[in-house]
Scaffold this motif. Structure first.
Motif, PDB file in Angstrom:
ATOM      1  N   GLU A   1       0.835  -1.199   0.000  1.00 23.75           N
ATOM      2  CA  GLU A   1       0.000   0.000   0.000  1.00 23.75           C
ATOM      3  C   GLU A   1       0.872   1.251   0.000  1.00 23.75           C
ATOM      4  O   GLU A   1       0.593   2.210  -0.723  1.00 23.75           O
ATOM      5  N   ALA A   2       1.926   1.247   0.808  1.00 22.73           N
ATOM      6  CA  ALA A   2       2.831   2.397   0.870  1.00 22.73           C
ATOM      7  C   ALA A   2       3.543   2.601  -0.467  1.00 22.73           C
ATOM      8  O   ALA A   2       3.702   3.732  -0.924  1.00 22.73           O
ATOM      9  N   GLU A   3       3.947   1.515  -1.098  1.00 20.15           N
ATOM     10  CA  GLU A   3       4.625   1.613  -2.391  1.00 20.15           C
ATOM     11  C   GLU A   3       3.688   2.092  -3.493  1.00 20.15           C
ATOM     12  O   GLU A   3       4.139   2.702  -4.459  1.00 20.15           O
ATOM     13  N   SER A   4       2.406   1.819  -3.358  1.00 17.26           N
ATOM     14  CA  SER A   4       1.446   2.236  -4.383  1.00 17.26           C
ATOM     15  C   SER A   4       1.085   3.712  -4.278  1.00 17.26           C
ATOM     16  O   SER A   4       0.372   4.225  -5.133  1.00 17.26           O
ATOM     17  N   GLY A   5       1.559   4.370  -3.227  1.00 11.26           N
ATOM     18  CA  GLY A   5       1.333   5.808  -3.118  1.00 11.26           C
ATOM     19  C   GLY A   5       0.388   6.232  -2.013  1.00 11.26           C
ATOM     20  O   GLY A   5       0.148   7.421  -1.837  1.00 11.26           O
ATOM     21  N   ILE A   6      -0.178   5.300  -1.292  1.00  9.91           N
ATOM     22  CA  ILE A   6      -1.050   5.654  -0.176  1.00  9.91           C
ATOM     23  C   ILE A   6      -0.169   6.232   0.939  1.00  9.91           C
ATOM     24  O   ILE A   6       0.838   5.621   1.307  1.00  9.91           O
ATOM     25  N   PRO A   7      -0.537   7.387   1.484  1.00  8.61           N
ATOM     26  CA  PRO A   7       0.281   7.995   2.538  1.00  8.61           C
ATOM     27  C   PRO A   7       0.360   7.106   3.783  1.00  8.61           C
ATOM     28  O   PRO A   7      -0.619   6.461   4.174  1.00  8.61           O
ATOM     29  N   VAL A   8       1.548   7.064   4.380  1.00  9.27           N
ATOM     30  CA  VAL A   8       1.767   6.231   5.562  1.00  9.27           C
ATOM     31  C   VAL A   8       0.790   6.571   6.688  1.00  9.27           C
ATOM     32  O   VAL A   8       0.247   5.659   7.318  1.00  9.27           O
ATOM     33  N   PRO A   9       0.511   7.850   6.974  1.00  9.24           N
ATOM     34  CA  PRO A   9      -0.454   8.134   8.046  1.00  9.24           C
ATOM     35  C   PRO A   9      -1.836   7.514   7.798  1.00  9.24           C
ATOM     36  O   PRO A   9      -2.494   7.064   8.730  1.00  9.24           O
ATOM     37  N   GLU A  10      -2.245   7.446   6.541  1.00 11.01           N
ATOM     38  CA  GLU A  10      -3.534   6.835   6.205  1.00 11.01           C
ATOM     39  C   GLU A  10      -3.509   5.320   6.456  1.00 11.01           C
ATOM     40  O   GLU A  10      -4.460   4.750   6.982  1.00 11.01           O
ATOM     41  N   ILE A  11      -2.421   4.680   6.088  1.00 10.19           N
ATOM     42  CA  ILE A  11      -2.267   3.239   6.331  1.00 10.19           C
ATOM     43  C   ILE A  11      -2.280   2.962   7.828  1.00 10.19           C
ATOM     44  O   ILE A  11      -2.947   2.041   8.298  1.00 10.19           O
ATOM     45  N   CYS A  12      -1.558   3.781   8.568  1.00 10.29           N
ATOM     46  CA  CYS A  12      -1.482   3.606  10.021  1.00 10.29           C
ATOM     47  C   CYS A  12      -2.851   3.787  10.676  1.00 10.29           C
ATOM     48  O   CYS A  12      -3.215   3.039  11.576  1.00 10.29           O
ATOM     49  N   HIS A  13      -3.594   4.776  10.217  1.00 11.09           N
ATOM     50  CA  HIS A  13      -4.927   5.012  10.773  1.00 11.09           C
ATOM     51  C   HIS A  13      -5.829   3.809  10.510  1.00 11.09           C
ATOM     52  O   HIS A  13      -6.578   3.381  11.380  1.00 11.09           O
ATOM     53  N   LYS A  14      -5.742   3.264   9.306  1.00  9.99           N
ATOM     54  CA  LYS A  14      -6.556   2.106   8.938  1.00  9.99           C
ATOM     55  C   LYS A  14      -6.207   0.883   9.785  1.00  9.99           C
ATOM     56  O   LYS A  14      -7.088   0.121  10.177  1.00  9.99           O
ATOM     57  N   GLN A  15      -4.916   0.709  10.086  1.00  8.22           N
ATOM     58  CA  GLN A  15      -4.463  -0.448  10.859  1.00  8.22           C
ATOM     59  C   GLN A  15      -4.556  -0.205  12.374  1.00  8.22           C
ATOM     60  O   GLN A  15      -4.416  -1.130  13.153  1.00  8.22           O
ATOM     61  N   GLY A  16      -4.725   1.064  12.766  1.00  7.95           N
ATOM     62  CA  GLY A  16      -4.832   1.386  14.189  1.00  7.95           C
ATOM     63  C   GLY A  16      -3.487   1.399  14.891  1.00  7.95           C
ATOM     64  O   GLY A  16      -3.388   1.008  16.056  1.00  7.95           O
ATOM     65  N   ILE A  17      -2.439   1.824  14.181  1.00  6.77           N
ATOM     66  CA  ILE A  17      -1.099   1.873  14.761  1.00  6.77           C
ATOM     67  C   ILE A  17      -0.493   3.247  14.525  1.00  6.77           C
ATOM     68  O   ILE A  17      -0.962   4.014  13.695  1.00  6.77           O
TER      69      ILE A  17
END
Length: 44
Positions: free
Chosen positions: A17-33
């Motif tokens: 997801e990070a490599e595809s361009g999704i911002p890290v803060p968004e990934i973290c929010h989705k995962q709850g970390i």
């Protein structure tokens, strides 16, 4: 060494997801970390 709370599959999907361009803060929010946990988890 402590075992990760995330499975290998979950870690790989977060990295992709990070490599595809999704911002890290968004990934973290989705995962709850926090961002520091994301980097610690993905660079083990």
């Amino acid at each position: 060494m402590r075992k990760s709370k995330f499975t290998e599959t979950q870690i790989v999907s977060m990295i992709k997801e990070a490599e595809s361009g999704i911002p890290v803060p968004e990934i973290c929010h989705k995962q709850g970390i926090g961002q520091s946990k994301f980097y610690k988890c993905t660079w083990q």
